[in-house]
Design a protein around this motif. Sequence first.
Motif, short mmCIF file in Angstrom:
data_model
loop_
_atom_site.label_atom_id
_atom_site.label_comp_id
_atom_site.label_asym_id
_atom_site.label_seq_id
_atom_site.Cartn_x
_atom_site.Cartn_y
_atom_site.Cartn_z
N LEU A 43 -48.25 15.27 -45.89
CA LEU A 43 -48.68 16.25 -44.88
C LEU A 43 -48.90 17.62 -45.51
O LEU A 43 -49.91 18.28 -45.26
N LEU A 44 -47.97 18.03 -46.35
CA LEU A 44 -48.08 19.34 -47.00
C LEU A 44 -49.29 19.39 -47.92
O LEU A 44 -50.07 20.36 -47.92
N LEU A 45 -49.42 18.36 -48.74
CA LEU A 45 -50.52 18.33 -49.70
C LEU A 45 -51.87 18.30 -48.99
O LEU A 45 -52.82 18.98 -49.40
N GLY A 46 -51.95 17.53 -47.93
CA GLY A 46 -53.20 17.44 -47.18
C GLY A 46 -53.59 18.77 -46.56
O GLY A 46 -54.77 19.17 -46.60
N MET A 47 -52.62 19.48 -45.99
CA MET A 47 -52.91 20.78 -45.41
C MET A 47 -53.35 21.77 -46.48
O MET A 47 -54.30 22.53 -46.30
N GLU A 48 -52.65 21.77 -47.62
CA GLU A 48 -52.97 22.73 -48.68
C GLU A 48 -54.31 22.41 -49.34
O GLU A 48 -55.09 23.32 -49.66
N GLN A 70 -42.67 20.72 -37.89
CA GLN A 70 -42.74 20.73 -36.43
C GLN A 70 -43.65 19.63 -35.91
O GLN A 70 -43.34 18.96 -34.92
N TYR A 71 -44.77 19.42 -36.61
CA TYR A 71 -45.70 18.37 -36.21
C TYR A 71 -45.04 17.00 -36.29
O TYR A 71 -45.17 16.17 -35.39
N ARG A 72 -44.30 16.76 -37.37
CA ARG A 72 -43.66 15.45 -37.51
C ARG A 72 -42.55 15.27 -36.48
O ARG A 72 -42.35 14.17 -35.95
N ASN A 73 -41.79 16.31 -36.20
CA ASN A 73 -40.75 16.20 -35.18
C ASN A 73 -41.34 15.78 -33.83
O ASN A 73 -40.75 14.97 -33.11
N MET A 100 -33.89 9.87 -36.61
CA MET A 100 -32.88 10.79 -37.11
C MET A 100 -33.23 11.30 -38.51
O MET A 100 -32.97 12.45 -38.86
N THR A 101 -33.83 10.43 -39.32
CA THR A 101 -34.17 10.79 -40.70
C THR A 101 -35.38 11.71 -40.77
O THR A 101 -35.46 12.57 -41.65
N SER A 102 -36.31 11.55 -39.85
CA SER A 102 -37.55 12.33 -39.90
C SER A 102 -37.38 13.75 -39.39
O SER A 102 -38.30 14.56 -39.47
N LEU A 103 -36.20 14.08 -38.86
CA LEU A 103 -35.93 15.47 -38.49
C LEU A 103 -35.76 16.30 -39.77
O LEU A 103 -35.52 15.77 -40.84
N HIS A 104 -35.86 17.61 -39.61
CA HIS A 104 -35.71 18.50 -40.77
C HIS A 104 -34.72 19.60 -40.43
O HIS A 104 -34.99 20.44 -39.57
N PRO A 105 -33.54 19.62 -41.07
CA PRO A 105 -33.05 18.62 -42.03
C PRO A 105 -32.66 17.34 -41.32
O PRO A 105 -32.35 17.36 -40.13
N PRO A 106 -32.66 16.21 -42.03
CA PRO A 106 -32.34 14.94 -41.38
C PRO A 106 -30.88 14.88 -40.95
O PRO A 106 -30.01 15.52 -41.53
N MET A 107 -30.64 14.11 -39.89
CA MET A 107 -29.27 13.83 -39.49
C MET A 107 -28.62 12.96 -40.58
O MET A 107 -29.31 12.33 -41.38
N LYS A 133 -45.18 26.75 -48.59
CA LYS A 133 -44.09 27.24 -47.74
C LYS A 133 -44.56 27.40 -46.31
O LYS A 133 -43.84 27.08 -45.36
N ILE A 134 -45.76 27.90 -46.14
CA ILE A 134 -46.31 28.05 -44.79
C ILE A 134 -46.62 26.69 -44.19
O ILE A 134 -46.32 26.42 -43.02
N ALA A 135 -47.19 25.82 -45.01
CA ALA A 135 -47.56 24.49 -44.52
C ALA A 135 -46.33 23.70 -44.07
O ALA A 135 -46.38 22.95 -43.09
N GLU A 136 -45.23 23.86 -44.81
CA GLU A 136 -44.03 23.09 -44.49
C GLU A 136 -43.54 23.39 -43.07
O GLU A 136 -43.12 22.49 -42.34
N LYS A 137 -43.59 24.64 -42.67
CA LYS A 137 -43.13 25.04 -41.35
C LYS A 137 -43.87 24.26 -40.26
O LYS A 137 -43.26 23.73 -39.33
N TYR A 138 -45.17 24.17 -40.38
CA TYR A 138 -45.97 23.50 -39.36
C TYR A 138 -45.94 21.99 -39.51
O TYR A 138 -45.98 21.26 -38.51
#
Length: 334
Positions: free
Chosen positions: A183-188, A227-230, A276-283, A219-224
């Motif tokens: 996701l990050l690489l694709g956005m960047e 949230q998108y994956r959540n 639970m794992t796909s949350l950030h940070p994961p449970m 860093k900017i891409a990670e934020k979005y």
Amino acid sequence: MRRLIKIPLISELPLAINLRMDFGDKSKVMEVLNRAFAGSVVDKRIAAAAIREFEGILEDLYTRPPQWEMVTMKREEVDKMREIIKYQDKKIKDITERVNRMSHGDQPEHPLPTDKDREDTNRRLYLADSFRDIYDKEWRAALRELTSIYRWRPQEAVYALMRVIRNACDLCINIAEDQLDKLLLGMEEAMVDPINGGNGGKMKNLFKDHMNVYSDGMKIAEKYAVQYRNDRAEIAVPAVLELFMESKLKMIIDPVKLKRDLKAYITKVVELVWLMTSLHPPMRLYWQLQTERVNTDFFDFYDRKGDFVNQTVWPAVFMHNTGKMIYKGQTVAM
């Protein structure tokens, strides 16, 4: 620092009584009773001292005739007061145990922001509740199926059901890390090269020339991306489950022999572990290994008590890797 405990109102106790005793103005008993009637907070040491003082007075009442200028109580009222004291003593112990568990150090010194985010916390608590429900329903049904239809020994069945969780965790952690990287690489890539982003292998050279741009952008891409994956994690469940069936299940049981209850258990486990794992940070799901000393702060005994772990039956659930525990696990002791 003194710990404070809440003494319930007398009206809340199971056997409320009316009594008149001249304990004196400085009596610990009188101090505790006055605060109890007001519903106030009482220091644990004062409450314990008052209980001991009152027990001594009651003992005197049983061993010698009461002095009516000091007390007007019937014998049955004394018995009721003993019951109240027992009830209060148990309540103090319960509160003390809860306080000790809360202060045992399983919370981070510097909690991650997710601990303060109500929406994220509610989601984690909901997933923890759903995961616990698996143990109460699907786990027990699958255990019966393995022991009655498959004719497995109970210990083997319990071990196999726990292996499903452990293998699901391994798989989901790897998938989640790869997914977020993509996701990050694709956005960047789309930002650095909006015309050919992601195509033709040109990005490596661009990133070499503009690493500072790449780093800041990630860093900017990670934020979005997080949230998108959540928000969209549920749609990946079928693909994750299919991969588990193809790559992990055969290490536990022959997929051809899979029956209804065990399949339902695997499906629910993989789904909840992924969410639970796909949350950030994961449970965090935590289990102990064989021969480790049983951590009674995080685990209850499944059947018999002991000092060392034979096998984990069900993992403990934490808010995240450095977060507080939500539910205790179950373990079989040696």
